[in-house]
Scaffold this motif. Sequence first.
Motif, PDB file in Angstrom:
ATOM      1  N   SER A 143       0.816  -1.139   0.109  1.00  0.00           N
ATOM      2  CA  SER A 143       0.072  -0.115   0.133  1.00  0.00           C
ATOM      3  C   SER A 143       0.789   1.279   0.060  1.00  0.00           C
ATOM      4  N   LYS A 144       0.241   2.334  -0.374  1.00  0.00           N
ATOM      5  CA  LYS A 144       0.565   3.627  -0.397  1.00  0.00           C
ATOM      6  C   LYS A 144      -0.514   4.530   0.322  1.00  0.00           C
ATOM      7  N   LEU A 145      -0.162   5.523   1.197  1.00  0.00           N
ATOM      8  CA  LEU A 145      -1.145   6.376   1.767  1.00  0.00           C
ATOM      9  C   LEU A 145      -0.956   7.831   1.068  1.00  0.00           C
ATOM     10  N   ILE A 146      -2.124   8.485   0.578  1.00  0.00           N
ATOM     11  CA  ILE A 146      -2.391   9.591   0.111  1.00  0.00           C
ATOM     12  C   ILE A 146      -3.090  10.509   0.834  1.00  0.00           C
ATOM     13  N   MET A 147      -2.503  11.650   1.404  1.00  0.00           N
ATOM     14  CA  MET A 147      -3.402  12.446   2.116  1.00  0.00           C
ATOM     15  C   MET A 147      -3.957  13.595   1.261  1.00  0.00           C
ATOM     16  N   CYS A 148      -5.329  13.835   1.197  1.00  0.00           N
ATOM     17  CA  CYS A 148      -5.908  14.777   0.547  1.00  0.00           C
ATOM     18  C   CYS A 148      -6.303  15.918   0.976  1.00  0.00           C
ATOM     19  N   PHE A 149      -6.172  17.236   0.266  1.00  0.00           N
ATOM     20  CA  PHE A 149      -6.864  18.453   0.771  1.00  0.00           C
ATOM     21  C   PHE A 149      -8.041  18.459   0.093  1.00  0.00           C
ATOM     22  N   GLU A 189      -6.373  27.366   1.211  1.00  0.00           N
ATOM     23  CA  GLU A 189      -5.196  27.007   1.273  1.00  0.00           C
ATOM     24  C   GLU A 189      -4.768  27.024   2.574  1.00  0.00           C
ATOM     25  N   ALA A 190      -4.964  27.936   3.383  1.00  0.00           N
ATOM     26  CA  ALA A 190      -4.290  28.143   4.673  1.00  0.00           C
ATOM     27  C   ALA A 190      -4.766  26.818   5.528  1.00  0.00           C
ATOM     28  N   ASP A 191      -5.953  26.337   5.388  1.00  0.00           N
ATOM     29  CA  ASP A 191      -6.354  25.006   6.090  1.00  0.00           C
ATOM     30  C   ASP A 191      -5.516  24.083   5.735  1.00  0.00           C
ATOM     31  N   ALA A 192      -5.189  24.014   4.290  1.00  0.00           N
ATOM     32  CA  ALA A 192      -4.693  22.856   3.710  1.00  0.00           C
ATOM     33  C   ALA A 192      -2.864  22.792   4.194  1.00  0.00           C
ATOM     34  N   GLU A 193      -2.401  24.145   4.376  1.00  0.00           N
ATOM     35  CA  GLU A 193      -1.179  24.202   5.125  1.00  0.00           C
ATOM     36  C   GLU A 193      -1.233  23.572   6.616  1.00  0.00           C
ATOM     37  N   ALA A 194      -2.187  24.120   7.091  1.00  0.00           N
ATOM     38  CA  ALA A 194      -2.239  23.788   8.696  1.00  0.00           C
ATOM     39  C   ALA A 194      -2.336  22.049   8.806  1.00  0.00           C
ATOM     40  N   THR A 195      -3.024  21.522   7.727  1.00  0.00           N
ATOM     41  CA  THR A 195      -3.232  20.127   7.459  1.00  0.00           C
ATOM     42  C   THR A 195      -1.634  19.356   7.408  1.00  0.00           C
ATOM     43  N   LEU A 196      -0.885  19.908   6.376  1.00  0.00           N
ATOM     44  CA  LEU A 196       0.359  19.275   5.986  1.00  0.00           C
ATOM     45  C   LEU A 196       1.203  19.726   7.316  1.00  0.00           C
ATOM     46  N   GLY A 206      -3.028  14.937  -2.341  1.00  0.00           N
ATOM     47  CA  GLY A 206      -4.004  15.093  -3.329  1.00  0.00           C
ATOM     48  C   GLY A 206      -5.127  15.995  -2.981  1.00  0.00           C
ATOM     49  N   LEU A 207      -6.064  16.356  -4.065  1.00  0.00           N
ATOM     50  CA  LEU A 207      -6.755  17.262  -3.733  1.00  0.00           C
ATOM     51  C   LEU A 207      -8.081  16.626  -4.390  1.00  0.00           C
ATOM     52  N   ASP A 208      -9.020  16.682  -3.559  1.00  0.00           N
ATOM     53  CA  ASP A 208     -10.422  16.360  -3.698  1.00  0.00           C
ATOM     54  C   ASP A 208     -11.684  17.086  -3.202  1.00  0.00           C
ATOM     55  N   SER A 209     -12.946  16.710  -2.928  1.00  0.00           N
ATOM     56  CA  SER A 209     -13.938  17.433  -2.685  1.00  0.00           C
ATOM     57  C   SER A 209     -14.558  18.402  -4.066  1.00  0.00           C
ATOM     58  N   SER A 210     -15.300  19.316  -3.579  1.00  0.00           N
ATOM     59  CA  SER A 210     -16.002  19.902  -4.911  1.00  0.00           C
ATOM     60  C   SER A 210     -15.052  20.523  -5.896  1.00  0.00           C
ATOM     61  N   GLU A 211     -15.165  20.241  -6.975  1.00  0.00           N
ATOM     62  CA  GLU A 211     -14.180  20.689  -8.065  1.00  0.00           C
ATOM     63  C   GLU A 211     -14.545  22.129  -8.614  1.00  0.00           C
ATOM     64  N   PHE A 214      -4.180  25.955  -4.856  1.00  0.00           N
ATOM     65  CA  PHE A 214      -3.637  25.481  -3.771  1.00  0.00           C
ATOM     66  C   PHE A 214      -1.979  25.403  -4.300  1.00  0.00           C
ATOM     67  N   GLU A 215      -1.494  26.323  -5.196  1.00  0.00           N
ATOM     68  CA  GLU A 215      -0.399  26.140  -5.656  1.00  0.00           C
ATOM     69  C   GLU A 215       0.704  26.136  -4.712  1.00  0.00           C
ATOM     70  N   ARG A 216       0.809  26.846  -3.842  1.00  0.00           N
ATOM     71  CA  ARG A 216       1.899  27.053  -2.713  1.00  0.00           C
ATOM     72  C   ARG A 216       2.011  25.742  -1.725  1.00  0.00           C
ATOM     73  N   VAL A 217       0.978  25.229  -1.452  1.00  0.00           N
ATOM     74  CA  VAL A 217       0.802  24.197  -0.364  1.00  0.00           C
ATOM     75  C   VAL A 217       1.372  22.664  -1.199  1.00  0.00           C
ATOM     76  N   PHE A 218       1.157  22.737  -2.444  1.00  0.00           N
ATOM     77  CA  PHE A 218       1.532  21.606  -3.278  1.00  0.00           C
ATOM     78  C   PHE A 218       2.984  21.701  -3.529  1.00  0.00           C
ATOM     79  N   ALA A 219       3.360  22.969  -3.961  1.00  0.00           N
ATOM     80  CA  ALA A 219       4.908  23.189  -4.105  1.00  0.00           C
ATOM     81  C   ALA A 219       5.789  22.685  -2.841  1.00  0.00           C
ATOM     82  N   ARG A 220       5.089  22.969  -1.520  1.00  0.00           N
ATOM     83  CA  ARG A 220       5.818  22.831  -0.333  1.00  0.00           C
ATOM     84  C   ARG A 220       5.728  21.318  -0.146  1.00  0.00           C
ATOM     85  N   ALA A 221       4.809  20.416  -0.417  1.00  0.00           N
ATOM     86  CA  ALA A 221       4.605  19.294  -0.230  1.00  0.00           C
ATOM     87  C   ALA A 221       5.667  18.463  -1.260  1.00  0.00           C
ATOM     88  N   ARG A 222       5.732  18.990  -2.424  1.00  0.00           N
ATOM     89  CA  ARG A 222       6.548  18.253  -3.254  1.00  0.00           C
ATOM     90  C   ARG A 222       8.030  18.597  -2.904  1.00  0.00           C
TER      91      ARG A 222
END
Length: 341
Positions: A141-147, A153-160, A174-179, A187-195
């Motif tokens: 398995s691999k585990l993927i945490m979704c925002f 995005e600030a909430d996503a940063e706090a989750t990270l 990952g990124l999910d919920s209402s598209e 969410f460009e900045r939080v994904f850059a940080r995750a990468r």
Amino acid sequence: MPDAFTSSEDRAAFIAGLPKAELHLHIEGSLEPELMFTLARRNHVAIPFASVEEVRAAYAFSNLQDFLDIYYQGMGVLHTEQDFHDLTIAYCARASADNVRHVEIFFDPQGHTERGIAFETVIRGITRALDDASARYGISSKLIMCFLRHLSEADAEATLDAALPYLGRIDGVGLDSSEVGHPPAKFERVFARARALGLKIVAHAGEEGPPAYVHEALDLLKVDRIDHGNRSLEDPALVARLAGEAMCLTVCPLSNLKLCVVDDLAAHPLRTMLDAGLIATINSDDPSYFGGYVNANYRAVADALDLSRAELVTLARNSFTGSFLGEADKVRHLAAIDAYA
């Protein structure tokens, strides 16, 4: 072995024995009504349903938001580490029965932390179950945490931030919920940080959102994989790019049907994707809500599109080549498929 099937039963038997991976599975979306009632009793949580049958009757959706409303309501029964363990091991048992050898599952921590459930509680329960599934069923398995994209995005940063102590068990974000209305650019900045932290990057794009969202996922989030991606086919240049970059798409046929992304599986774009050289895969998304786990998705779309043995083998192979497994593991799984086929 002839390429065409003589019957639906013949095709189903072939699918049952085919080694495969699942790359698009929301663990909260595998919460079966029976377990929902068990956990509600265990945790003394009131739910607005009198029976399992009443829960299933509520699973009539006309769009993504209809589904999400009941999805978030359902996860309210998850409170303890043992709840998350029981949820995850139940999914793994069903995956094993479908001859799934490797899973890459999503979890939505914000859906729990905003209810007062500690991040630690969620991830410890899930990872303990994944360890048990490895020992019990031989599933990796691999585990993927979704925002959740409807949040900030600030909430996503706090989750990270909350995830930092557990990065040894988290393989990607990952990124999910209402598209619609929540483009990847948000969410460009939080994904850059995750990468930069070494995490793999995936994002739901092109399910209900336009092809432009797929472009943003590629160019701004720099994804390693696209979840769904159906509407990419509206943009020929995008299709050519996805094929040229060997970008995997995690396609979810029964989800697409249930959420009215397609009106009929006979009109599903899966074969079009394969014919265009896209690395399409078959996945169950939220199987409790959408009517079936991975083999049910294979059977339904294969029957509707009259997929051949060769096409089914390609889809199974894609599920491993598009995974985040190491190369040696990919080679081993691909050899198993070739031996079976």
